[in-house]
Scaffold this active site. Structure first.
Site, mmCIF file in Angstrom:
data_model
loop_
_atom_site.group_PDB
_atom_site.id
_atom_site.type_symbol
_atom_site.label_atom_id
_atom_site.label_comp_id
_atom_site.label_asym_id
_atom_site.label_seq_id
_atom_site.Cartn_x
_atom_site.Cartn_y
_atom_site.Cartn_z
ATOM 1 N N LYS A 174 0.883 -1.175 0.000
ATOM 2 C CA LYS A 174 0.000 0.000 0.000
ATOM 3 C C LYS A 174 0.909 1.210 0.000
ATOM 4 O O LYS A 174 1.819 1.318 0.837
ATOM 5 C CB LYS A 174 -0.889 -0.026 1.248
ATOM 6 C CG LYS A 174 -1.690 1.266 1.447
ATOM 7 C CD LYS A 174 -2.649 1.105 2.619
ATOM 8 C CE LYS A 174 -3.298 2.420 2.999
ATOM 9 N NZ LYS A 174 -4.214 2.260 4.141
ATOM 10 N N ASP A 176 1.163 5.232 0.142
ATOM 11 C CA ASP A 176 0.452 6.435 0.575
ATOM 12 C C ASP A 176 1.046 7.693 -0.062
ATOM 13 O O ASP A 176 2.026 7.619 -0.808
ATOM 14 C CB ASP A 176 0.509 6.499 2.118
ATOM 15 C CG ASP A 176 -0.803 6.971 2.712
ATOM 16 O OD1 ASP A 176 -1.516 7.721 2.044
ATOM 17 O OD2 ASP A 176 -1.099 6.586 3.867
ATOM 18 N N ASP A 231 -9.869 9.255 3.794
ATOM 19 C CA ASP A 231 -10.050 8.143 4.737
ATOM 20 C C ASP A 231 -11.491 7.947 5.229
ATOM 21 O O ASP A 231 -12.190 8.904 5.551
ATOM 22 C CB ASP A 231 -9.153 8.340 5.965
ATOM 23 C CG ASP A 231 -7.689 8.146 5.609
ATOM 24 O OD1 ASP A 231 -7.370 8.005 4.411
ATOM 25 O OD2 ASP A 231 -6.867 8.132 6.542
HETATM 26 C C1 GLA Z 1 -3.431 7.734 5.289
HETATM 27 C C2 GLA Z 1 -4.136 6.591 4.568
HETATM 28 C C3 GLA Z 1 -4.722 5.652 5.608
HETATM 29 C C4 GLA Z 1 -3.639 5.118 6.523
HETATM 30 C C5 GLA Z 1 -2.912 6.270 7.172
HETATM 31 C C6 GLA Z 1 -1.665 5.825 7.933
HETATM 32 O O1 GLA Z 1 -4.319 8.562 5.952
HETATM 33 O O2 GLA Z 1 -5.115 7.085 3.716
HETATM 34 O O3 GLA Z 1 -5.423 4.595 4.983
HETATM 35 O O4 GLA Z 1 -2.764 4.322 5.780
HETATM 36 O O5 GLA Z 1 -2.467 7.235 6.201
HETATM 37 O O6 GLA Z 1 -0.985 6.878 8.522
#
Ligand code: GLA
Length: 411
Positions: A174, A176, A231
């Site tokens: 994943k 970011d 989120d």
């Molecule tokens: C971002 C992502 C989340 C998570 C956080 C971790 O906000 O969108 O899904 O991975 O970072 O800090």
């Protein structure tokens, strides 16, 4: 004479070569997501690695644990995925989110697992998870620091980090978007795509740039899924609005690359049972990644009942791989539908309002030829309805609730 013809041929050859390289340079600079031709082959290899033929299923640490993670939680979660039977249903990715690494890289610039929480290291964890027939996912960031600011991101270290992940046996990344250099995601994300494809291990690549630069439009060339929203949190409003934001990109999802409205909150306690059923149903129909976000070591009967619904999972994992859409909206009433393999159609009758309401799905709206007679399977009641339906299907739906059916033509 012989010598003159030779030099003439050399000249023509050199001119052709020059023309060819100029054409390539123009082609690759006109599209920001287009990778240069010398790395085009590895990118193709990544996308041809057979991953994400159906949306990924598994678990991720963030929604429930945030930064409070350690190797025991990850191991116990892997154990629980197996002992509860979830892994057999397809939940195979065990994904560690933010906060797994030391803030500082080692002297050679490598990422290092946090000593206090992951003392055995990530390779040992991957071995543990693999021994159980599961896959291990990890998290990094296309910036200098991750969103928590507690560990480094991979910007400028893409090739080194991809190699590290591959050497540890990582199966899913994943990626970011925090604390970056403010260049476009379309510049930064493809670098990791190339790095992963050169690391010689099939690694599912999950783009997490929150839908900022409409990743549905370029994501399929770069990764296996792309977040379309910021989120989620564990509330009805947050969940339903993420489903809406994700829905507009339905046409861009396909086997190999999926829209991602963020991870599941089912089982975290902030919504009612009906609301969690809506959450799970919409994610399934939307061909979203089914990544559990609760503590799978301690699930209630109700949570287990929702996330183990095989019939709803089968809609998500259907081989046709077409994302369902909203096909009708009238106030609080919505019909969502999408085609499945074998001429079947999945339908959700959704009540977004506070009162029980009667909802009708018309064949015209959901893409069934108008004279067709269909058999309806209720996926939450686990019942095939005795009645045969023609033209439409009507049901009573609870507030913040839904009915979900698979319709199969019978005549
Ligand atoms: C971002 C992502 C989340 C998570 C956080 C971790 O906000 O969108 O899904 O991975 O970072 O800090």
């Amino acid at each position: 004479m012989e010598r003159r013809r030779f030099s003439y041929e050399v000249l023509v050859f050199l001119l052709t070569l020059l023309l060819f390289s100029l054409t390539c340079a123009t082609a690759s600079s006109s599209d920001p997501t287009q990778l240069h031709d010398h790395v085009e082959q590895p990118r193709r290899n990544l996308l041809a690695n057979g991953l994400a033929k159906t949306p990924p299923m598994g678990w991720n640490s963030w929604n429930h644990f945030s930064c409070q993670i350690n190797e025991n939680i990850i191991k116990e979660t892997a154990d629980a995925l197996v002992s509860t039977g979830l892994s057999k249903l397809g939940y195979r990715y065990v994904n560690i989110d933010d906060c797994w690494a030391e803030l500082n890289r080692d002297a050679s610039g490598n990422l290092v697992a946090k000593k206090s929480t992951f003392p055995s290291g990530i390779k040992a964890l991957a071995d543990y998870v693999h021994r159980k027939g599961l896959k291990l996912g990890i998290y990094s960031d296309a910036g200098y620091l991750t969103c928590s600011k507690q560990m480094p991101g991979s910007l400028g270290h893409e090739f080194q980090d991809a190699k590290t992940f591959a050497s540890w046996g990582i199966d899913y990344l994943k990626y970011d978007n925090c604390n970056n250099d403010e260049s476009k995601p379309t510049d930064r994300y493809p670098v990791m795509t190339r790095a992963l494809s050169m690391a010689r291990r099939p690694i599912f690549f999950s783009l997490c740039e929150w839908g900022d630069l409409h990743p549905a439009l370029w994501g399929a060339k770069v990764g296996n899924s792309w977040r379309t929203t910021n989120d989620i949190n564990d509330s009805w409003e947050s969940m339903i609005s993420r489903a809406d934001m994700n829905e507009v990109y339905a046409d861009y999802a396909r086997p190999g690359g999926w829209n991602d409205p963020d991870m599941l909150e089912v089982g975290n306690g902030g919504m009612t049972k009906n609301e969690y059923i809506v959450h799970f149903s919409l994610w399934a129909l939307s061909k979203a990644p089914l990544l559990l976000g609760c503590d799978v070591r301690n699930m209630t009967k109700e949570t287990v009942e929702i996330v183990t619904n095989k019939e709803v999972i089968a809609v998500n994992q259907d081989s046709l791989g077409v994302q369902g859409k909203k096909v009708r909206m009238e106030g609080d009433i919505e019909i969502w539908a999408g085609p499945l393999s074998m001429y079947r159609v999945a339908v959700i009758l959704l009540n977004r309002g506070p009162w029980n309401i009667s909802i009708t799905a018309n064949w015209d709206d959901i893409g069934i030829p108008s004279k067709s007679v269909v058999q309806a399977r209720d996926l939450w009641e686990h019942k095939t309805l005795v009645e045969r339906f023609q033209e439409k299907l009507t049901a009573q739906v609870d507030p913040h609730g839904c009915k979900m059916y698979v319709l199969k033509p019978v005549a």
